[in-house]
Write a protein that holds these residues in place. Structure first.
Motif, PDB file in Angstrom:
ATOM      1  N   UNK A 125      54.375 155.841  62.379  1.00  0.00           N
ATOM      2  CA  UNK A 125      54.132 154.472  61.926  1.00  0.00           C
ATOM      3  C   UNK A 125      55.097 153.495  62.591  1.00  0.00           C
ATOM      4  N   UNK A 126      56.371 153.882  62.645  1.00  0.00           N
ATOM      5  CA  UNK A 126      57.372 152.994  63.249  1.00  0.00           C
ATOM      6  C   UNK A 126      57.043 152.717  64.707  1.00  0.00           C
ATOM      7  N   UNK A 127      56.757 153.778  65.458  1.00  0.00           N
ATOM      8  CA  UNK A 127      56.493 153.593  66.883  1.00  0.00           C
ATOM      9  C   UNK A 127      55.155 152.896  67.116  1.00  0.00           C
ATOM     10  N   UNK A 128      54.180 153.173  66.232  1.00  0.00           N
ATOM     11  CA  UNK A 128      52.884 152.494  66.354  1.00  0.00           C
ATOM     12  C   UNK A 128      53.046 150.999  66.103  1.00  0.00           C
ATOM     13  N   UNK A 129      53.862 150.643  65.097  1.00  0.00           N
ATOM     14  CA  UNK A 129      54.094 149.229  64.804  1.00  0.00           C
ATOM     15  C   UNK A 129      54.828 148.547  65.951  1.00  0.00           C
ATOM     16  N   UNK A 130      55.811 149.242  66.518  1.00  0.00           N
ATOM     17  CA  UNK A 130      56.529 148.679  67.668  1.00  0.00           C
ATOM     18  C   UNK A 130      55.571 148.412  68.822  1.00  0.00           C
ATOM     19  N   UNK A 131      54.693 149.371  69.091  1.00  0.00           N
ATOM     20  CA  UNK A 131      53.719 149.213  70.184  1.00  0.00           C
ATOM     21  C   UNK A 131      52.740 148.075  69.892  1.00  0.00           C
ATOM     22  N   UNK A 132      52.296 147.994  68.632  1.00  0.00           N
ATOM     23  CA  UNK A 132      51.366 146.926  68.261  1.00  0.00           C
ATOM     24  C   UNK A 132      51.988 145.557  68.465  1.00  0.00           C
ATOM     25  N   UNK A 133      53.240 145.403  68.000  1.00  0.00           N
ATOM     26  CA  UNK A 133      53.880 144.101  68.124  1.00  0.00           C
ATOM     27  C   UNK A 133      54.084 143.728  69.587  1.00  0.00           C
ATOM     28  N   UNK A 134      54.415 144.703  70.410  1.00  0.00           N
ATOM     29  CA  UNK A 134      54.557 144.404  71.847  1.00  0.00           C
ATOM     30  C   UNK A 134      53.222 143.941  72.429  1.00  0.00           C
ATOM     31  N   UNK A 135      52.140 144.588  72.000  1.00  0.00           N
ATOM     32  CA  UNK A 135      50.822 144.207  72.521  1.00  0.00           C
ATOM     33  C   UNK A 135      50.422 142.812  72.028  1.00  0.00           C
ATOM     34  N   UNK A 136      50.750 142.488  70.780  1.00  0.00           N
ATOM     35  CA  UNK A 136      50.417 141.158  70.249  1.00  0.00           C
ATOM     36  C   UNK A 136      51.227 140.076  70.960  1.00  0.00           C
ATOM     37  N   UNK A 137      52.513 140.362  71.193  1.00  0.00           N
ATOM     38  CA  UNK A 137      53.348 139.381  71.905  1.00  0.00           C
ATOM     39  C   UNK A 137      52.762 139.088  73.286  1.00  0.00           C
ATOM     40  N   UNK A 138      52.363 140.143  73.945  1.00  0.00           N
ATOM     41  CA  UNK A 138      51.803 139.981  75.296  1.00  0.00           C
ATOM     42  C   UNK A 138      50.487 139.216  75.244  1.00  0.00           C
ATOM     43  N   UNK A 139      49.630 139.569  74.267  1.00  0.00           N
ATOM     44  CA  UNK A 139      48.308 138.945  74.172  1.00  0.00           C
ATOM     45  C   UNK A 139      48.403 137.447  73.909  1.00  0.00           C
ATOM     46  N   UNK A 140      49.434 137.020  73.177  1.00  0.00           N
ATOM     47  CA  UNK A 140      49.543 135.604  72.825  1.00  0.00           C
ATOM     48  C   UNK A 140      50.691 134.915  73.552  1.00  0.00           C
ATOM     49  N   UNK A 141      51.087 135.505  74.681  1.00  0.00           N
ATOM     50  CA  UNK A 141      52.034 134.880  75.622  1.00  0.00           C
ATOM     51  C   UNK A 141      53.362 134.501  74.984  1.00  0.00           C
ATOM     52  N   UNK A 142      53.954 135.424  74.248  1.00  0.00           N
ATOM     53  CA  UNK A 142      55.265 135.168  73.653  1.00  0.00           C
ATOM     54  C   UNK A 142      56.330 135.153  74.736  1.00  0.00           C
ATOM     55  N   UNK A 143      57.210 134.159  74.684  1.00  0.00           N
ATOM     56  CA  UNK A 143      58.290 134.054  75.668  1.00  0.00           C
ATOM     57  C   UNK A 143      59.564 133.606  74.965  1.00  0.00           C
ATOM     58  N   UNK A 144      60.680 134.213  75.354  1.00  0.00           N
ATOM     59  CA  UNK A 144      61.992 133.796  74.871  1.00  0.00           C
ATOM     60  C   UNK A 144      62.785 133.375  76.093  1.00  0.00           C
ATOM     61  N   UNK A 145      63.223 132.115  76.121  1.00  0.00           N
ATOM     62  CA  UNK A 145      63.842 131.571  77.322  1.00  0.00           C
ATOM     63  C   UNK A 145      65.351 131.749  77.372  1.00  0.00           C
ATOM     64  N   UNK A 146      65.945 132.131  76.262  1.00  0.00           N
ATOM     65  CA  UNK A 146      67.386 132.386  76.239  1.00  0.00           C
ATOM     66  C   UNK A 146      67.584 133.893  76.303  1.00  0.00           C
ATOM     67  N   UNK A 147      68.222 134.339  77.344  1.00  0.00           N
ATOM     68  CA  UNK A 147      68.313 135.768  77.614  1.00  0.00           C
ATOM     69  C   UNK A 147      68.906 136.563  76.457  1.00  0.00           C
ATOM     70  N   UNK A 148      69.944 136.023  75.837  1.00  0.00           N
ATOM     71  CA  UNK A 148      70.625 136.781  74.786  1.00  0.00           C
ATOM     72  C   UNK A 148      69.797 136.900  73.511  1.00  0.00           C
ATOM     73  N   UNK A 149      68.705 136.131  73.404  1.00  0.00           N
ATOM     74  CA  UNK A 149      67.833 136.211  72.230  1.00  0.00           C
ATOM     75  C   UNK A 149      66.545 136.978  72.511  1.00  0.00           C
ATOM     76  N   UNK A 150      66.412 137.528  73.707  1.00  0.00           N
ATOM     77  CA  UNK A 150      65.152 138.138  74.127  1.00  0.00           C
ATOM     78  C   UNK A 150      64.793 139.350  73.274  1.00  0.00           C
ATOM     79  N   UNK A 151      63.498 139.711  73.297  1.00  0.00           N
ATOM     80  CA  UNK A 151      63.016 140.886  72.580  1.00  0.00           C
ATOM     81  C   UNK A 151      63.655 142.149  73.141  1.00  0.00           C
TER      82      UNK A 151
END
Length: 731
Positions: free
Chosen positions: A557-583
């Motif tokens: 479940x933990x790894x599936x949720x991690x993978x899902x969130x990564x896929x959602x971030x990518x699908x909706x163009x999530x970006x963090x512009x400050x390096x130290x705050x990045x995913x």
């Protein structure tokens, strides 16, 4: 602070890439949400420690972006179009509008709109002029600043003088003017200003205190509200059928034969109870000695189940029956206080006998059975039944019950009763509806604060529902895959030889899809030490399969949720512009291992252990698996989980028989047994294994010495555990 830090780092071109710096640079964004520097500054400006601030900001950004990603995905999957969710979203709009009216118009502004209050404030601003600030002959910078502010705006802010503005507005209302005149007249001729002010103050308090209910009644009249009771009919046939099904619950209260002792002293009453219960003294002898009611001495009295009164007792004796009705025969009650005349009397009852319970006849049970039938029918009210009318528009039970969607079944059931439904209609639904209608009437529905509040609440609901009904249930496993497994394995979902409905067993289907029997067998054989007895012998797979499934499901479940969130971030163009705050990036096993070692060195054992175990579970072929075994063993020693440490050393010996450092693991088994678990026999056996299997290793002499020490008690200096058996003991 953060803005200055960002500016400095941006100069090195490592933080912002096309984020539109300007005066308020974008820190992070995703479809539908932008987080700017000013927002971060306002939320976290109180955190002085840079590392702590960075951690908090990073957690906040990740949380907000992931929440928006889930919201976007919920919209994409049509969660807002589901019938129940659609009703909830409509209700959120209605409820938030009603709340806005109650708080921002009624409570805050006494029924006036903010625009009306601001207009009245500006018209009478001279009443609210501030005193000019005092300035010395040589003004200080602070005095100069205060004077400049006064010259720019010499009036007190609205929020400071709001009560005065509202009071003046209230006194200008025709109805209030008339009422004020009557009150002043009642004060007599030429009342002083203080008495007039007190009279006005009382009027204000009365008006504001009753404003909510007054406005509600006005709105009911304005919108021609009618409320309809639901009164189902119960005929004799239905009544008799209900009684036949439940007649065992309709029993006559049995007659009882009792004796009692009456005293007027509470302490004596409890003393009598103790003497009977603890010292086994005779009840009748104590009655003869202490009882104040001489007419009842030695008598056995009948307490009727029908009448429930007790002979000889002055006062309300009917309270006695329910107190003693379940008391076993031969036992006595605690003192029961009854007000009998000027004094309180304490009665102690002894049950002599109790008649057998008998079922009521149909006629005897008619009233109770009718009440039960009515309650059952109230719960089954037709959804199209009209419970109210507003402006001739019908408000059905279904519309009212939509307020109960997505809340706990227990709470929903409570509001489906006749009494609960009445409260639901009048106290909640109609109030929400009428107040929200008033918001539209006043043109407040587009007020930015209200629009934002509604949007936020709708988003929160959809995200919550998306998580609870989809993410937390399926963890992204496609519905078609779940149904295919269910159809292919019907034997796994049988109860009494009947196949359970898919929706009822969906959680179990997810479990079986995410954790297969082969995965359980593989986990068991790979990590056999985790499922072993203290003597090292493995437990049967059948005994630990359920535990393994639960462990694997948690990890999956933990790894599936991690993978899902990564896929959602990518699908909706999530970006963090400050390096130290990045995913967190999707790290390689080597990178994970380096992170785990840093955490280990920093003595952050919990997080280090989790990283090591993640590598073990996800990357079994990783070259540093032997080092992970030794590191985990050391962590378990530090955490004083010594049996787990021994399991890790044994795992090392089993899984890596060709490793050149295996003698260290064997030596450490002996060391943990001798120095931590105080088990000399097992320690000697483990050290002997070092001599037998690795006679030429660098720790052979140490093992020999340890055996001698354990057998003779020879003193030695313990090994430094941090070196994991790297040093030779000294005598």
């Amino acid at each position: 602070m953060l803005r200055h830090a960002i500016t400095a780092m941006a100069a090195f071109a490592v933080l912002f890439t096309g984020c539109g710096a300007g005066n308020d640079p974008v820190v992070a964004k995703i479809k539908g949400l932008t987080i700017r520097t000013s927002q971060i500054d306002s939320l976290f400006q109180g955190i002085a420690d840079k590392a702590e601030r960075t951690k908090k900001v990073r957690e906040y950004i990740t949380s907000e972006l992931d929440k928006q990603a889930q919201y976007n995905q919920a919209l994409k999957m049509g969660f807002h179009k589901l019938p129940e969710n659609k009703a909830v979203l409509e209700n959120i709009t209605m409820i938030e509008a009603a709340s806005y009216y109650a708080n921002e118009v009624l409570k805050k502004n006494w029924g006036f709109t903010e625009a009306e209050v601001e207009k009245r404030y500006k018209a009478g601003r001279e009443l609210y002029r501030q005193d000019k600030p005092r300035v010395d002959s040589v003004a200080t910078p602070e005095q100069q600043k205060a004077l400049a502010a006064f010259e720019k705006d010499p009036y007190k802010p609205l929020d400071v003088v709001r009560p005065k503005v509202l009071r003046n507005m209230l006194m200008e209302l025709p109805a209030i003017k008339a009422a004020r005149a009557e009150r002043i007249k009642a004060l007599g001729e030429n009342p002083d200003s203080q008495r007039i002010y007190e009279a006005e103050d009382a009027m204000v308090n009365d008006y504001v205190g009753q404003l909510d209910s007054t406005v509600m009644e006005q709105l009911k009249e304005q919108h021609k509200v009618k409320v309809h009771e639901y009164t189902p009919q119960v005929n004799d046939t239905e009544l008799r059928e209900s009684w036949e099904k439940t007649k065992q619950s309709y029993k006559r209260k049995p007659d009882m034969e009792v004796q009692f002792i009456s005293v007027t002293d509470r302490k004596l009453a409890y003393d009598v109870v103790d003497r009977v219960n603890k010292k086994n003294e005779d009840f009748l002898k104590l009655q003869k000695k202490y009882s104040t009611d001489k007419a009842a001495l030695g008598k056995t009295l009948t307490v009727s189940g029908t009448d429930a009164s007790v002979p000889f007792i002055v006062g309300d004796s009917k309270q006695v029956y329910p107190t003693i009705m379940y008391l076993p025969v031969g036992k006595i009650s605690n003192p029961i206080a009854i007000q009998g005349g000027p004094k309180e009397v304490f009665y102690i009852f002894k049950i002599i006998s109790r008649a057998a319970e008998e079922l009521m006849s149909f006629e005897e049970a008619r009233a109770s059975a009718h009440e039960r039938c009515m309650a059952e029918k109230q719960l089954k009210i037709p959804l199209d039944y009209v419970l109210a009318e507003v402006d001739n528009k019908k408000i059905t039970a279904e519309m009212v019950f939509s307020l109960l969607y997505k809340i706990s079944p227990m709470t929903a059931e409570r509001y489906r009763t006749a009494e609960g439904r009445k409260a639901l209609v009048e106290r909640y639904y109609l109030r929400f509806l009428l107040f929200s209608m008033k918001v539209r009437e006043l043109g407040l529905q587009k007020t930015p604060a209200l629009v934002k509040r509604i949007a936020d609440m709708r988003k929160n609901f959809l995200v919550s529902d998306f998580k609870s009904s989809y993410l937390d249930v399926t963890f992204g496993v496609p519905e078609r895959k779940l149904k295919k497994y269910f159809e292919a394995h019907p034997d796994s979902f049988m109860v009494d030889k009947k196949l359970e409905p898919y929706e009822k067993v969906k959680n179990r289907v997810v479990t079986y899809v995410m954790v297969t029997d082969d995965m359980i067998k593989d986990q068991y054989s790979y990590n056999i030490e985790d499922y072993s007895n203290n003597d090292g012998s493995p437990k049967p797979l059948a005994d630990v399969a359920r535990t393994i499934r639960a462990e694997l499901l948690g990890m999956q479940r933990k790894y599936a949720m991690d993978d899902l969130m990564r896929s959602y971030r990518k699908a909706f163009s999530a970006k963090v512009y400050v390096k130290e705050y990045a995913f967190d990036e999707l790290l390689t096993p080597g990178q994970l291992f380096e992170e785990a070692k840093k955490l280990h060195e920093a003595r952050n054992y919990v997080e280090a252990k989790n990283k090591y175990l993640e590598i073990r579970y996800k990357f079994r072929d990783f070259k540093s698996q032997p080092d992970i075994c030794m590191a985990l063993a050391q962590i378990y020693v530090e955490q004083k989980n010594f049996n787990k440490a021994i399991q890790e050393y044994r795992r090392y010996l089993r899984m890596f028989p060709d490793d050149t450092s295996k003698y260290k693991a064997q030596f450490m088994i002996g060391f943990v047994y001798s120095e931590n678990l105080n088990d000399k026999e097992k320690a000697i056996a483990a050290y002997q294994a070092v001599l037998d299997n690795y006679p030429t290793c660098e720790l052979a002499e140490s093992a020999k010495f340890m055996i001698e020490h354990l057998k003779t008690g020879k003193e030695f200096i313990p090994l430094d555990e941090d070196t994991a058996a790297g040093a030779k003991p000294k005598s």
